[in-house]
Structure formats: structure tokens, C-alpha cells
Write a protein that holds these residues in place. Structure first.
Motif, mmCIF file in Angstrom:
data_model
loop_
_atom_site.group_PDB
_atom_site.id
_atom_site.type_symbol
_atom_site.label_atom_id
_atom_site.label_comp_id
_atom_site.label_asym_id
_atom_site.label_seq_id
_atom_site.Cartn_x
_atom_site.Cartn_y
_atom_site.Cartn_z
ATOM 1 N N LYS A 37 -8.237 12.870 3.644
ATOM 2 C CA LYS A 37 -8.963 12.147 4.691
ATOM 3 C C LYS A 37 -10.426 11.903 4.322
ATOM 4 O O LYS A 37 -11.014 10.946 4.796
ATOM 5 C CB LYS A 37 -8.890 12.910 6.010
ATOM 6 N N ARG A 38 -10.997 12.728 3.473
ATOM 7 C CA ARG A 38 -12.407 12.523 3.123
ATOM 8 C C ARG A 38 -12.619 11.245 2.319
ATOM 9 O O ARG A 38 -13.733 10.776 2.176
ATOM 10 C CB ARG A 38 -12.977 13.727 2.380
ATOM 11 N N LEU A 91 0.841 -1.191 0.000
ATOM 12 C CA LEU A 91 0.000 0.000 0.000
ATOM 13 C C LEU A 91 0.878 1.243 0.000
ATOM 14 O O LEU A 91 1.784 1.367 0.830
ATOM 15 C CB LEU A 91 -0.885 -0.010 1.247
ATOM 16 N N PHE A 92 0.608 2.145 -0.924
ATOM 17 C CA PHE A 92 1.271 3.453 -0.967
ATOM 18 C C PHE A 92 0.315 4.451 -0.332
ATOM 19 O O PHE A 92 -0.820 4.608 -0.789
ATOM 20 C CB PHE A 92 1.547 3.877 -2.411
ATOM 21 N N ALA A 93 0.757 5.123 0.716
ATOM 22 C CA ALA A 93 -0.093 6.080 1.412
ATOM 23 C C ALA A 93 0.704 7.352 1.671
ATOM 24 O O ALA A 93 1.931 7.379 1.564
ATOM 25 C CB ALA A 93 -0.605 5.486 2.727
ATOM 26 N N GLY A 94 -0.021 8.392 2.058
ATOM 27 C CA GLY A 94 0.589 9.671 2.377
ATOM 28 C C GLY A 94 -0.340 10.788 1.967
ATOM 29 O O GLY A 94 -1.365 10.561 1.319
ATOM 30 N N PRO A 95 0.000 12.003 2.336
ATOM 31 C CA PRO A 95 -0.875 13.136 2.028
ATOM 32 C C PRO A 95 -0.935 13.432 0.530
ATOM 33 O O PRO A 95 -0.060 13.029 -0.236
ATOM 34 C CB PRO A 95 -0.238 14.290 2.800
ATOM 35 N N MET A 96 -1.987 14.148 0.153
ATOM 36 C CA MET A 96 -2.142 14.559 -1.235
ATOM 37 C C MET A 96 -0.909 15.358 -1.666
ATOM 38 O O MET A 96 -0.430 16.224 -0.936
ATOM 39 C CB MET A 96 -3.408 15.420 -1.396
ATOM 40 N N GLY A 97 -0.392 15.008 -2.826
ATOM 41 C CA GLY A 97 0.758 15.731 -3.364
ATOM 42 C C GLY A 97 2.099 15.164 -2.953
ATOM 43 O O GLY A 97 3.138 15.719 -3.305
ATOM 44 N N SER A 98 2.108 14.047 -2.231
ATOM 45 C CA SER A 98 3.386 13.476 -1.784
ATOM 46 C C SER A 98 4.048 12.600 -2.834
ATOM 47 O O SER A 98 5.215 12.246 -2.695
ATOM 48 C CB SER A 98 3.198 12.685 -0.482
ATOM 49 N N GLY A 99 3.317 12.229 -3.898
ATOM 50 C CA GLY A 99 3.936 11.497 -5.001
ATOM 51 C C GLY A 99 3.526 10.042 -5.143
ATOM 52 O O GLY A 99 4.189 9.277 -5.840
ATOM 53 N N LYS A 100 2.428 9.644 -4.541
ATOM 54 C CA LYS A 100 2.002 8.233 -4.576
ATOM 55 C C LYS A 100 1.708 7.753 -6.003
ATOM 56 O O LYS A 100 2.224 6.719 -6.425
ATOM 57 C CB LYS A 100 0.770 8.031 -3.689
#
Length: 189
Positions: free
Chosen positions: A72-73, A7-16
Motif C-alpha cells: 500500500k505504501r 493491470l496485474f494487482a494483488g498483495p505482495m507475494g501473490s505472484g504478479k
């Protein structure tokens, strides 16, 4: 052939999405939509359900790459996709206002996966913001998780070789963890 779900996770714009595209041997399945939250990340589109790709590591190992939305939404997708995952590749962009707190929040959000699987951290956008350093992230992780060794790398998600290093580290950690706790490997199949 051994298969791993990562799973690739992280905040929007982090490059997933970019990371999965740089690694995948197949055309990436992507659920991009117009980004309506330009304050959080000034980019045209954002993932709203998942990204999916695949890579064959060697003659006997295939890795399925799932990327979750960073907002998060859309977190209902996080638990759906985390259920089968054995590893978490967490990307954090270094130019976030408080990237270390953000890292710890994401690890808390994915604590169940983190507890049963392996975790590797990739810090992106270090060319935009030099601080915090890898040592700062590692220090925060050792305080929050003194019983765990969580590798931290700086990475450019566009660079396939850098992303491959993170992925191979994660796969090795998953396989080592499965060797040390054999029941963990069969519980989630």
C-alpha cells in the motif's frame, strides 16, 4: 491491431511479477528492490514501481501487461497505471491470514477500474493452503457484487498455460463489455 492494457494487482507475494514473466514475449521491465517488509512476505525483492511485459494473443490482438506494487505504501502507482487499463487481473494468495477480506479490499482499492473494465481473480498458493476454496471466493464476490459475474480460478503464476487461460478470459470479458457499452472503449483512449 487491437491493443488492451491489463493491470496485474494483488498483495505482495501473490505472484504478479512471476505471472507477467511467464506470459510476456518480451524481456520484462521490472523495478525490483530489496524487500524491507519481510514480515508481510518473506522474499528477497519486491516491485516498487511497475512490471511491464507484452503478449500477442492472435494476429490482431496485443496485450500490454502492467504489474503494480503489492504494498500500500506504493499505491500512488496504482492509480497512475490503472488509468489506461481496461482489465484487472487480481492475484490473491490463498495462504494470507484472511484472503477473502484481502480480495474485497483490493477490489475496493481498484473500484474505478473494476466498474469500467473487466475483472478476473486468480487464487495462488492453493498448494500451501487448501482453504478458502474457489466456491468461498465466488460466494463472497456474489454477495459483494451481486450485479457482476467475476470469474475465479486457481492458478500457479509460474505456469504460462494457466496464466494464459486467465488472461484470455479477461480479454474476452473486456471485449464483450466494450461491445455491450461502446462508449466505454473510447472514453479511456
Amino acid at each position: 491491431m487491437a491493443e488492451h492494457v491489463v493491470l496485474f494487482a494483488g498483495p505482495m507475494g501473490s505472484g504478479k511479477t512471476t505471472a507477467i514473466r511467464s506470459l510476456s514475449e518480451i524481456d520484462v521491465v521490472s523495478t525490483e528492490a530489496t524487500n524491507t517488509d519481510r514480515v508481510t512476505a518473506d522474499k528477497e525483492t519486491t516491485t516498487v514501481a511497475l512490471d511491464y511485459g507484452e503478449i500477442t494473443i492472435d494476429d490482431v490482438t496485443k496485450v500490454r501487461l502492467y504489474g503494480v506494487p503489492g504494498q500500500k505504501r506504493f499505491d500512488f502507482m496504482w492509480s497512475i497505471l490503472a488509468g489506461r487499463a481496461r482489465g484487472l487481473l487480481l492475484l490473491i494468495h490463498n495462504d494470507a491470514p484472511d484472503s477473502i477480506t484481502l480480495l474485497l479490499q483490493y477490489l475496493d482499492d481498484f473500484q474505478e477500474l473494476s466498474a469500467r473494465g473487466a475483472v478476473v481473480i486468480g487464487v495462488t498458493k492453493t498448494d500451501v493452503a487448501e482453504r478458502p476454496s474457489v466456491a468461498d471466493y465466488s460466494s463472497a464476490l456474489s454477495v459483494a457484487f451481486p450485479e457482476r459475474l467475476i470469474p475465479v480460478f486457481t492458478v500457479d503464476p509460474r505456469n504460462a498455460e494457466e496464466m494464459r487461460t486467465l488472461l484470455l478470459t479477461l480479454v474476452a470479458s473486456v471485449e464483450m463489455r466494450e461491445l455491450l457499452t461502446p462508449t466505454a472503449a473510447t472514453e479511456n483512449i
